[in-house]
Scaffold this motif. Structure first.
Motif, PDB file in Angstrom:
ATOM      1  N   ILE A 227      -3.957  -0.809  -1.880  1.00  0.00           N
ATOM      2  CA  ILE A 227      -2.929  -1.729  -1.626  1.00  0.00           C
ATOM      3  C   ILE A 227      -2.217  -0.810  -0.630  1.00  0.00           C
ATOM      4  O   ILE A 227      -1.742  -1.514   0.271  1.00  0.00           O
ATOM      5  CB  ILE A 227      -2.310  -2.050  -2.832  1.00  0.00           C
ATOM      6  CG1 ILE A 227      -2.919  -2.660  -3.854  1.00  0.00           C
ATOM      7  CG2 ILE A 227      -1.007  -2.919  -2.350  1.00  0.00           C
ATOM      8  CD1 ILE A 227      -2.266  -3.007  -4.979  1.00  0.00           C
ATOM      9  N   SER A 228      -1.678   0.520  -0.865  1.00  0.00           N
ATOM     10  CA  SER A 228      -0.968   1.132  -0.076  1.00  0.00           C
ATOM     11  C   SER A 228      -1.466   1.291   1.478  1.00  0.00           C
ATOM     12  O   SER A 228      -0.475   1.767   2.314  1.00  0.00           O
ATOM     13  CB  SER A 228      -0.661   2.361  -0.785  1.00  0.00           C
ATOM     14  OG  SER A 228      -1.720   3.467  -0.711  1.00  0.00           O
ATOM     15  N   MET A 229      -2.795   1.385   1.455  1.00  0.00           N
ATOM     16  CA  MET A 229      -3.287   1.466   2.875  1.00  0.00           C
ATOM     17  C   MET A 229      -3.542   0.335   3.802  1.00  0.00           C
ATOM     18  O   MET A 229      -3.852   0.260   4.782  1.00  0.00           O
ATOM     19  CB  MET A 229      -4.876   2.078   2.546  1.00  0.00           C
ATOM     20  CG  MET A 229      -4.539   3.639   2.238  1.00  0.00           C
ATOM     21  SD  MET A 229      -6.322   4.338   1.714  1.00  0.00           S
ATOM     22  CE  MET A 229      -6.811   4.456   3.225  1.00  0.00           C
ATOM     23  N   ASN A 230      -2.993  -0.786   3.203  1.00  0.00           N
ATOM     24  CA  ASN A 230      -3.065  -2.274   4.013  1.00  0.00           C
ATOM     25  C   ASN A 230      -2.199  -2.068   4.841  1.00  0.00           C
ATOM     26  O   ASN A 230      -0.834  -2.078   4.945  1.00  0.00           O
ATOM     27  CB  ASN A 230      -2.738  -3.403   2.777  1.00  0.00           C
ATOM     28  CG  ASN A 230      -3.149  -4.753   3.429  1.00  0.00           C
ATOM     29  OD1 ASN A 230      -2.658  -5.078   4.673  1.00  0.00           O
ATOM     30  ND2 ASN A 230      -3.748  -5.374   2.805  1.00  0.00           N
ATOM     31  N   PRO A 231      -2.520  -2.387   6.294  1.00  0.00           N
ATOM     32  CA  PRO A 231      -1.779  -2.166   7.462  1.00  0.00           C
ATOM     33  C   PRO A 231      -0.455  -3.150   7.469  1.00  0.00           C
ATOM     34  O   PRO A 231       0.574  -3.085   7.869  1.00  0.00           O
ATOM     35  CB  PRO A 231      -2.606  -2.464   8.586  1.00  0.00           C
ATOM     36  CG  PRO A 231      -4.147  -1.962   8.174  1.00  0.00           C
ATOM     37  CD  PRO A 231      -4.057  -2.596   6.779  1.00  0.00           C
ATOM     38  N   LEU A 232      -0.824  -4.302   7.062  1.00  0.00           N
ATOM     39  CA  LEU A 232       0.160  -5.458   6.659  1.00  0.00           C
ATOM     40  C   LEU A 232       1.570  -4.971   5.933  1.00  0.00           C
ATOM     41  O   LEU A 232       2.610  -5.206   6.292  1.00  0.00           O
ATOM     42  CB  LEU A 232      -0.570  -6.781   6.526  1.00  0.00           C
ATOM     43  CG  LEU A 232      -1.658  -7.305   7.317  1.00  0.00           C
ATOM     44  CD1 LEU A 232      -2.256  -8.598   6.848  1.00  0.00           C
ATOM     45  CD2 LEU A 232      -0.794  -7.645   8.731  1.00  0.00           C
ATOM     46  N   PHE A 233       1.076  -4.669   4.851  1.00  0.00           N
ATOM     47  CA  PHE A 233       1.945  -4.243   3.744  1.00  0.00           C
ATOM     48  C   PHE A 233       2.755  -3.029   4.391  1.00  0.00           C
ATOM     49  O   PHE A 233       4.018  -2.940   4.482  1.00  0.00           O
ATOM     50  CB  PHE A 233       1.599  -3.493   2.676  1.00  0.00           C
ATOM     51  CG  PHE A 233       1.066  -4.643   1.425  1.00  0.00           C
ATOM     52  CD1 PHE A 233      -0.114  -4.836   0.864  1.00  0.00           C
ATOM     53  CD2 PHE A 233       2.239  -5.690   1.226  1.00  0.00           C
ATOM     54  CE1 PHE A 233      -0.369  -5.809   0.020  1.00  0.00           C
ATOM     55  CE2 PHE A 233       1.911  -6.720   0.637  1.00  0.00           C
ATOM     56  CZ  PHE A 233       0.547  -6.712  -0.187  1.00  0.00           C
ATOM     57  N   GLN A 234       2.140  -1.780   4.998  1.00  0.00           N
ATOM     58  CA  GLN A 234       2.779  -0.815   5.862  1.00  0.00           C
ATOM     59  C   GLN A 234       3.815  -1.480   6.674  1.00  0.00           C
ATOM     60  O   GLN A 234       4.938  -0.871   6.842  1.00  0.00           O
ATOM     61  CB  GLN A 234       1.762  -0.033   6.238  1.00  0.00           C
ATOM     62  CG  GLN A 234       0.836   0.855   5.400  1.00  0.00           C
ATOM     63  CD  GLN A 234      -0.372   1.677   5.806  1.00  0.00           C
ATOM     64  OE1 GLN A 234      -0.479   1.509   7.487  1.00  0.00           O
ATOM     65  NE2 GLN A 234      -1.019   2.307   5.153  1.00  0.00           N
TER      66      GLN A 234
END
Length: 737
Positions: A95-102
């Motif tokens: 989850i933490s590596m999802n570019p959209l979340f970042q």
């Protein structure tokens, strides 16, 4: 009986009186009897002592084996909890590596609407839905410790400062993954948090935080374990505080304080030392005494949770292993009693020996007659031996005590020349008691012919498989079986061939499973570098489009298009490999509801194409609902895509054929040439170019794999009509409504 005869033998000249025997032989018999009695008492004492030592050793072995079994349960449970935490950390990293979340966390966007249609929120909700069996809540926190979003949604908490919550301050400071100590959540339940930092282009921008209630861990990994009928299970943290217990609801109390309060005045030092060792990282197997349940066997194993050490403990009642221990003791005393009876009988036999000498003289006369009968019998046996010598199967004859009284040469060649006199179960199976089942015993019980397959051990130590037939060979005068003959044929080679075939099938199944796993891992691991390529190519397109020459814009467009097609290919391959590895248990599934969900998903495509989808009444079947929806979506989506110049008309039906459901998806599209009916169901096989019809060519391969996973098959492809799918069997518990 004749006058003056001895024991029914007429003409015997041996005459004496009981008084004469006592007068002449009493002294000799007295000393023999006394010597035998003294020797017998000494031997009995030695045997009783050895039996006692053997019993003690047996008891220690039973206790040790039980401790090891309980320790194995504790260790397995501890490793399962550790692996569960590690798996959640891995999922959280994804989850933490999802570019959209970042990007969204970096921009500080707060999701304050539970019905928002943002892609990021939908993905977050999707992650929670996938993992909700394992976690209780998932939240996003910015770099200042403020709550951006929480799922399940809680509007009043958005913007709340969580920098003082367990683990949040540590991750804000260290920018590292963290598993928090146990705390009490807002529902009043003990829980832990798993936190993962989020970086945007190398800059720390926030935290993804999962909360797991401890009763979730305990109910999943500890409670289902079997620790005996009166077993007890618990989990404590590094301070000895109870995190879970089968017989105590006061979670959060110190384990030893609870025990001392419940049983005041009892010495709990042994239990305390064992638990202390486990909390310090050692595996422990021990014994302790509980005032309520008596003597108990204990096993504890450490659980590594982040930087903490917990302990999983299991105990069972000592009474559960006393049965075999007491049985062993009874066997030892029974053996001693038998030995005593043997020596008593030996003394009586010694006394009778002198009298027997006189009787032997009378019997000598009969021996000559027996010798003549033996000669006649020998001649008869020679004839019988000639017949038996021509038999290539193993043959043996046993009496009522399972003693071997005769064997043929084939048996001697396989099991050795000294078989006669041995027990059949000892000579052929190396057992110390009759086999279960035993066809020899069955023959003696009912006098019928019995057959069975059995494994034997030859004289060379090799194991062989025989097919044996046992029947009565001789009977007593009252009709009861006296001798049983067994004829057995060596079928070892045939069994080995059958086992080799089964092993080949097993290895083939394993090979197929490994290939599926390889496809899944390969496609899954390719996602990350491809995601990076897409991200940076998107940046190039946004920043430099129109700023360079037309060739550069064209090259960038080709690269973005190629990366997107590669992303779609990998996703399709991943979906194909997950059909059998990531499926759910089959459950009753309403096909009407599945079709409605499918049409909702395809709403835009249906509206754009002007398609109409009709269907008959569909049944409820046992299936994986997600895969069934994927099947309908691929088939109806293909019917809309490959429509040519026509307005698509699709019809879905289901018909019960004997004990099977025949599903049909018919359309008026461009159709399929029957010559390519097999090819279109292979991975990445297309009949048209991507310019004519977009796609990767894996949709129908996924359909085929889903149908076969459900025990069905795709019957055929009819040009201009569609597919017939033979999918289910009513004999397997499927509704035939």
């Amino acid at each position: 009986m004749g006058s003056g005869g001895l024991d029914g033998f007429p003409g015997s000249r041996c005459r004496y009186s009981i008084a004469g025997v006592f007068n002449v032989k009493t002294k000799r018999l007295f000393w023999k009897t006394t010597s035998g009695f003294i020797a017998g008492v000494a031997i009995i004492g030695v045997i009783v002592y050895l039996a006692y030592l053997d019993h003690r050793k047996f008891e220690q072995e039973i206790v040790f084996q039980t401790q090891q079994q309980l320790l194995t349960i504790a260790t397995t449970t501890a490793r399962a909890i550790e692996q569960f935490i590690a798996d959640q950390l891995g999922a959280l990293k994804t989850i933490s590596m999802n570019p959209l979340f970042q990007e969204k966390i970096h921009e500080g966007i707060i999701y304050n609407r539970p019905d928002t249609a943002d892609t990021e929120y939908c993905v977050l909700k999707h992650f929670f839905e996938v993992h909700k069996k394992n976690v209780d809540a998932i939240s996003l926190v910015d770099a200042e410790g403020r709550l951006l979003h929480r799922h399940p949604f809680s509007k009043c908490e958005v913007g709340l400062n969580l920098s003082d919550k367990p683990g949040v301050a540590y991750v804000l400071r260290e920018h590292k993954s963290y598993v928090s100590p146990v705390f009490v959540n807002n529902l009043g339940n003990p829980a832990i948090s798993i936190l993962e930092p989020v970086f945007y282009h190398g800059q720390f921008v926030g935290i993804v935080r999962w909360m797991i209630q401890l009763d979730t861990l305990y109910d999943r990994f500890v409670r289902p374990t079997n620790a005996g009928k009166a077993g007890c299970k618990w989990v404590v943290d590094q301070n000895g505080v109870m995190l879970g217990h089968d017989h105590c609801e006061e979670i959060g109390r110190h384990f030893m304080d609870h025990q001392k309060e419940k049983f005041p005045g009892h010495d709990w030092s042994a239990l305390g030392k064992s638990m202390a060792k486990s909390i310090q990282g050692e595996k422990v197997a021990d014994l302790f005494v509980c005032p309520e349940r008596g003597k108990r066997i204990l096993a504890c194993a450490p659980i590594h949770v982040g930087d903490q050490l917990w302990s999983a403990g299991f105990s069972m009642s000592y009474s559960e292993i006393e049965g075999p221990i007491n049985g062993h003791a009874r066997n030892m005393f029974s053996l001693a009693g038998i030995i005593i009876l043997v020596f008593v009988a030996g003394g009586f036999v010694l006394f009778r020996a002198e009298k027997r000498k006189a009787e032997l003289k009378a019997e000598t006369r009969h021996l000559k007659q027996i010798a003549r009968s033996a000669e006649a019998l020998r001649e008869s046996e020679e004839k019988l031996a000639g017949i038996i010598a021509s038999v290539t199967d193993h043959m043996s004859m046993m009496d009522e005590q399972h003693n071997i009284v005769w064997v043929n040469d084939v048996a001697k060649a396989l099991f050795g020349p000294d078989l006669v006199g041995k027990k059949c179960y000892s000579a052929y199976h190396r057992h110390d008691k009759p086999c279960e089942p035993c066809i020899v015993r069955k023959c003696f019980e009912d006098g019928k012919v019995h057959e069975h397959e059995t494994e034997v051990i030859g004289a060379d130590g090799n194991r062989m498989t025989f097919w044996g037939t046992a029947s009565v060979a001789a009977r007593h005068t009252d009709g009861r079986p006296k001798m049983v003959v067994e004829v057995a044929r060596n079928i070892t080679e045939r069994k080995e061939a059958e086992e080799a075939l089964a092993q080949y099938a097993y290895e083939l199944a394993n090979s197929n499973a490994e290939l599926e796993q390889f496809a899944y891992v390969a496609s899954h691991d390719l996602q990350e570098p491809l995601r990076m390529v897409l991200s940076y190519m998107g940046l190039l397109e946004r920043r430099y489009k129109g700023k360079l020459d037309s060739d550069a814009d064209e090259f960038i467009a080709y690269a973005v298009d190629g990366a997107n097609r590669m992303h779609q290919l990998i996703n399709d391959l991943l979906a194909y490999s997950r059909i059998s590895t990531k499926s759910e248990d089959f459950e009753p599934t309403d096909c009407e509801a599945i079709l409605d969900r499918t049409l909702t998903s395809l709403k835009i495509a249906i509206e754009e194409s002007g398609a109409s989808v009709a269907h008959d009444l569909l049944p409820t079947v046992m299936s994986d609902a997600i895969q069934l929806e994927q099947l309908f979506q691929n088939l109806i989506g293909n019917a809309i895509k490959f429509r040519g110049d026509r307005t698509p008309h699709v019809h879905v039906s289901a018909e019960l054929k004997q004990s099977e459901w025949l599903f049909s998806v018919r359309d008026n599209g461009i159709g399929v040439n029957p010559a390519y009916a097999e090819r279109i169901f292979q991975v990445f096989q297309r009949l048209h170019t991507s310019a004519e019809y977009p796609g990767t060519g894996i949709g129908l391969a996924i359909c085929k794999k889903i149908v076969e996973y459900h025990g069905g098959r795709i019957c055929g492809v009819q040009a201009w009509k569609g597919l017939d799918i033979l999918l289910y069997h009513t004999a397997e518990g499927i509704s035939d409504q």
